[in-house]
Scaffold this active site. Structure first.
Site, PDB file in Angstrom:
ATOM      1  N   GLU A 237      54.097 -21.790 -32.852  1.00 49.89           N
ATOM      2  CA  GLU A 237      55.491 -21.741 -33.277  1.00 49.89           C
ATOM      3  C   GLU A 237      56.441 -21.964 -32.099  1.00 49.89           C
ATOM      4  OE1 GLU A 237      55.341 -18.811 -37.096  1.00 49.89           O
ATOM      5  OE2 GLU A 237      55.684 -17.860 -35.178  1.00 49.89           O
TER       6      GLU A 237
ATOM      7  N   CYS B 237      47.564 -15.069 -27.055  1.00 45.18           N
ATOM      8  CA  CYS B 237      47.794 -14.709 -25.652  1.00 45.18           C
ATOM      9  C   CYS B 237      46.705 -13.746 -25.193  1.00 45.18           C
ATOM     10  CB  CYS B 237      49.171 -14.045 -25.511  1.00 45.18           C
ATOM     11  SG  CYS B 237      49.594 -13.633 -23.810  1.00 45.18           S
TER      12      CYS B 237
ATOM     13  N   CYS C 171      53.791  -6.722 -28.810  1.00 45.83           N
ATOM     14  CA  CYS C 171      54.028  -8.153 -29.047  1.00 45.83           C
ATOM     15  C   CYS C 171      53.139  -8.698 -30.159  1.00 45.83           C
ATOM     16  CB  CYS C 171      53.773  -8.910 -27.751  1.00 45.83           C
ATOM     17  SG  CYS C 171      53.873 -10.690 -27.936  1.00 45.83           S
TER      18      CYS C 171
ATOM     19  N   CYS D  30      62.708 -22.646 -27.326  1.00 45.35           N
ATOM     20  CA  CYS D  30      61.747 -21.684 -26.792  1.00 45.35           C
ATOM     21  C   CYS D  30      60.350 -22.180 -27.170  1.00 45.35           C
ATOM     22  CB  CYS D  30      62.040 -20.309 -27.410  1.00 45.35           C
ATOM     23  SG  CYS D  30      60.848 -19.045 -26.959  1.00 45.35           S
TER      24      CYS D  30
ATOM     25  N   CYS E  11      49.945  -7.404 -24.842  1.00 44.49           N
ATOM     26  CA  CYS E  11      50.945  -6.342 -24.698  1.00 44.49           C
ATOM     27  C   CYS E  11      51.078  -5.591 -26.027  1.00 44.49           C
ATOM     28  CB  CYS E  11      52.287  -6.933 -24.301  1.00 44.49           C
ATOM     29  SG  CYS E  11      52.190  -7.842 -22.746  1.00 44.49           S
TER      30      CYS E  11
ATOM     31  N   CYS F 214      62.152 -12.775 -29.980  1.00 49.79           N
ATOM     32  CA  CYS F 214      61.224 -12.446 -28.903  1.00 49.79           C
ATOM     33  C   CYS F 214      60.092 -11.574 -29.421  1.00 49.79           C
ATOM     34  CB  CYS F 214      61.926 -11.643 -27.815  1.00 49.79           C
ATOM     35  SG  CYS F 214      63.033 -12.582 -26.825  1.00 49.79           S
TER      36      CYS F 214
HETATM   37  N1  SAH Z   1      54.302 -14.160 -22.167  1.00 48.43           N
HETATM   38  C1  SAH Z   1      55.521 -14.280 -21.485  1.00 48.43           C
HETATM   39  C2  SAH Z   1      56.557 -15.092 -22.215  1.00 48.43           C
HETATM   40  C3  SAH Z   1      56.700 -14.894 -23.717  1.00 48.43           C
HETATM   41  S1  SAH Z   1      57.296 -13.403 -24.369  1.00 48.43           S
HETATM   42  C4  SAH Z   1      56.070 -12.890 -21.159  1.00 48.43           C
HETATM   43  O1  SAH Z   1      55.562 -11.931 -21.690  1.00 48.43           O
HETATM   44  O2  SAH Z   1      56.978 -12.839 -20.332  1.00 48.43           O
HETATM   45  C5  SAH Z   1      59.078 -13.464 -24.181  1.00 48.43           C
HETATM   46  C6  SAH Z   1      59.711 -12.073 -24.047  1.00 48.43           C
HETATM   47  O3  SAH Z   1      59.709 -11.358 -25.293  1.00 48.43           O
HETATM   48  C7  SAH Z   1      58.960 -11.199 -23.060  1.00 48.43           C
HETATM   49  O4  SAH Z   1      59.845 -10.537 -22.203  1.00 48.43           O
HETATM   50  C8  SAH Z   1      58.275 -10.222 -23.985  1.00 48.43           C
HETATM   51  O5  SAH Z   1      57.896  -9.059 -23.332  1.00 48.43           O
HETATM   52  C9  SAH Z   1      59.315 -10.022 -25.057  1.00 48.43           C
HETATM   53  N2  SAH Z   1      58.786  -9.388 -26.275  1.00 48.43           N
HETATM   54  C10 SAH Z   1      57.512  -9.283 -26.672  1.00 48.43           C
HETATM   55  N3  SAH Z   1      57.432  -8.590 -27.836  1.00 48.43           N
HETATM   56  C11 SAH Z   1      58.704  -8.259 -28.176  1.00 48.43           C
HETATM   57  C12 SAH Z   1      59.288  -7.577 -29.289  1.00 48.43           C
HETATM   58  N4  SAH Z   1      58.543  -7.114 -30.277  1.00 48.43           N
HETATM   59  N5  SAH Z   1      60.641  -7.436 -29.302  1.00 48.43           N
HETATM   60  C13 SAH Z   1      61.407  -7.965 -28.315  1.00 48.43           C
HETATM   61  N6  SAH Z   1      60.916  -8.636 -27.261  1.00 48.43           N
HETATM   62  C14 SAH Z   1      59.572  -8.785 -27.182  1.00 48.43           C
HETATM   63 FE1  SF4 Z   2      51.484 -12.385 -24.088  1.00 48.46          FE
HETATM   64 FE2  SF4 Z   2      53.245 -11.277 -25.763  1.00 48.46          FE
HETATM   65 FE3  SF4 Z   2      52.571 -10.024 -23.512  1.00 48.46          FE
HETATM   66 FE4  SF4 Z   2      54.069 -12.237 -23.367  1.00 48.46          FE
HETATM   67  S1  SF4 Z   2      54.659 -10.305 -24.324  1.00 48.46           S
HETATM   68  S2  SF4 Z   2      52.299 -11.733 -22.110  1.00 48.46           S
HETATM   69  S3  SF4 Z   2      53.226 -13.415 -25.097  1.00 48.46           S
HETATM   70  S4  SF4 Z   2      51.180 -10.490 -25.245  1.00 48.46           S
END
Ligand code: SAH
Ligand code: SF4
Length: 350
Positions: free
Chosen positions: A75, A96, A103, A89, A100, A330
Site C-alpha cells: 500500500e 516488516c 504497528c 508515502c 513494533c 501512520c
Molecule cells: N519503518 C519505518 C518507516 C515506516 S513507519 C519506521 O518505523 O520509522 C512510519 C511512522 O509511523 C513511524 O514513526 C512509525 O513508528 C509510526 N507508526 C507505526 N504505527 C503507528 C500507529 N499505529 N499510529 C501512529 N503512528 C504509527
Molecule cells: Fe516496521 Fe512498523 Fe516498526 Fe516501522 S513502525 S519499523 S514499519 S514494524
C-alpha cells in the site's frame, strides 16, 4: 533492448516516457516504432505493480493497494496538504521484520523487500493521477510499510531514480526516509553525498520502554542509536526529525517528556538541529478481533508534554494525521483488502 535487436537509445526513450512524461504503457510512447511497441506489450509488463484498489479519505488523502508480479500486496498513500504540497508515502517492504508492538505492518510479518522499480512505481502511479489534474508530486516519504534500512540498496536506487535529472527529477531535499533505528543504516546514510532527509522513530526516551515497544532496540539500544544520530547531524548539518508516537498511559507522561528532553540535551548536535514530531496513535485493526492494546493520549497529557518540551527548549511539532478513516495513516498500512469504495479508473496497470 539489444535482445530485441534495438539500439540502446530506445531504452532511454522508454525510460523518459515512463519517468519524465509519466506515460502509462508502451503503446503511449509514440517516438518508438509501432512494431516495437507491440512487441514490448507482448513480451514485458510495463509496470511491476498492478493497481487493485483505491480508497479516498474524507480528508482528501488517497490510499492505493497494488499487487506485485508475484502476487503480494502493498500500500501507498497520497497526502494532499492545504499548502499545495503533494506527498506520496511509499512502502519499501512487504510487511516488516522489525515487529513494533503498535504497528499494523509489523503485525503482518515479513514477506520480502521491494525492488527499486516497485518502490518508484508507487510514486509514478500518483504522479499520473495528479498530472491529469495539472498537479505534481512534490515530496516523497519512505514511511509506508517496511523498514527502509533493512532494504538499503534498493531504497538507495529508488532515491536515485526519483532524483534523476533525466527522469522524475524530484529534488533530494524533498525526499525523507524514516527508520526505526538501524544503526549501520544510519551510518551509511550519513556517509551518502546527498541532501535526503532523515527521520528517526524514537517513541521512548529510555531503553526499557523502547525495547518493549520496538524490539529492534535490543539490537541497537539508545547508547548506540543516539551517537549515530549525533554523528549524522554533525556530518550533514541537516535537520533530524525525531518521531515520537504518543501512546496513552505508556509514554505520554510529564516524566516521559522530561526524560525525552534529558536524552536530547545529552547529544549536542541532535539538540542543535532536530525537531520532535509528536504523532498521536492511530488505532490498528487486529485480525483476531482482540481489542487494541494501545490508545491515543488524552488531549491534556499531550498539552502538558508539549509544554514541557517548550520549556526545555526542544523544538517540536504535532503531526496532522491523514487517512485514518481508510486505514491509511501512520502505522495502519497492512496491505489489507477492504471493500472497494472507489473505482481506480480505466487503467489497472500503473
Ligand atoms: N519503518 C519505518 C518507516 C515506516 S513507519 C519506521 O518505523 O520509522 C512510519 C511512522 O509511523 C513511524 O514513526 C512509525 O513508528 C509510526 N507508526 C507505526 N504505527 C503507528 C500507529 N499505529 N499510529 C501512529 N503512528 C504509527
Ligand atoms: Fe516496521 Fe512498523 Fe516498526 Fe516501522 S513502525 S519499523 S514499519 S514494524
Amino acid at each position: 533492448m539489444e535482445e530485441l535487436g534495438q539500439p540502446a537509445y530506445r531504452f532511454k526513450q522508454i525510460k523518459l516516457a515512463a519517468y519524465r512524461d509519466l506515460e502509462d504503457g508502451f503503446s503511449a510512447i509514440d517516438n518508438i516504432p509501432l512494431t516495437l511497441r507491440l512487441d514490448l506489450d507482448r513480451l514485458l509488463p510495463f509496470s511491476e505493480l498492478a493497481l487493485k484498489m483505491e480508497q479516498k479519505s474524507r480528508d482528501g488523502s488517497v490510499k492505493a493497494l497494488f499487487a506485485t508480479l508475484d502476487g503480494v500486496s502493498i500500500e501507498s498513500v497520497l497526502i494532499p496538504y492545504g499548502d499545495g504540497t503533494r506527498t506520496v508515502c511509499v512502502s519499501t517492504e512487504v510487511g516488516c521484520q522489525a515487529d513494533c508492538a503498535f504497528c499494523a505492518t509489523g503485525h503482518l510479518g515479513f514477506a520480502r523487500v521491494l525492488t527499486p522499480s516497485e518502490i518508484v512505481e508507487q510514486v509514478l502511479h500518483f504522479a499520473r493521477v495528479l498530472k491529469a489534474k495539472g498537479e505534481r508530486v512534490t515530496n516523497v516519504v519512505f514511511m509506508g510499510e517496511g523498514e527502509p534500512f533493512l532494504n538499503y540498496d534498493n531504497v538507495k536506487s529508488a532515491i536515485q531514480m526519483l532524483n534523476d535529472k533525466d527522469g522524475f527529477n524530484l529534488g533530494q531535499r524533498r525526499i525523507s526516509v524514516s527508520t526505526s533505528g538501524i544503526v549501520p543504516g544510519i551510518e551509511r546514510f550519513s556517509a551518502e553525498d546527498w541532501q535526503v532527509n532523515l527521520a528517526i522513530s524514537l517513541h521512548a526516551p529510555v531503553n526499557g520502554l523502547r525495547s518493549i515497544l520496538m524490539p529492534i532496540n535490543r539490537t541497537y539500544p539508545l547508547e548506540q542509536l543516539m551517537p549515530a544520530l549525533d554523528a549524522y547531524v554533525a556530518k550533514t548539518n541537516r535537520k533530524l526529525m525525531i518521531e515520537y508516537l504518543m501512546l496513552g498511559g505508556l509514554n505520554d507522561s510529564a516524566h516521559n517528556a522530561d526524560a525525552l528532553a534529558d536524552l536530547i540535551h545529552k547529544y549536542k548536535e541532535v539538540l542543535r538541529l532536530s525537531v520532535v514530531n509528536l504523532i498521536v496513535y492511530n488505532p490498528v485493526k487486529d485480525s483476531s478481533g482482540r481489542p487494541d492494546r494501545f490508545k491515543a493520549p488524552r488531549p491534556a497529557s499531550l498539552r502538558v508534554f508539549e509544554e514541557i518540551l517548550t520549556k526545555r527548549e526542544i523544538d517540536w511539532t504535532r503531526r496532522a494525521s491523514f487517512g485514518s478513516d481508510i486505514s491509511g495513516a501512520c502505522g495502519q498500512l497492512a496491505g489489507e483488502v477492504a471493500p472497494k469504495t472507489e473505482e481506480p479508473g480505466e487503467s489497472t496497470s500503473t
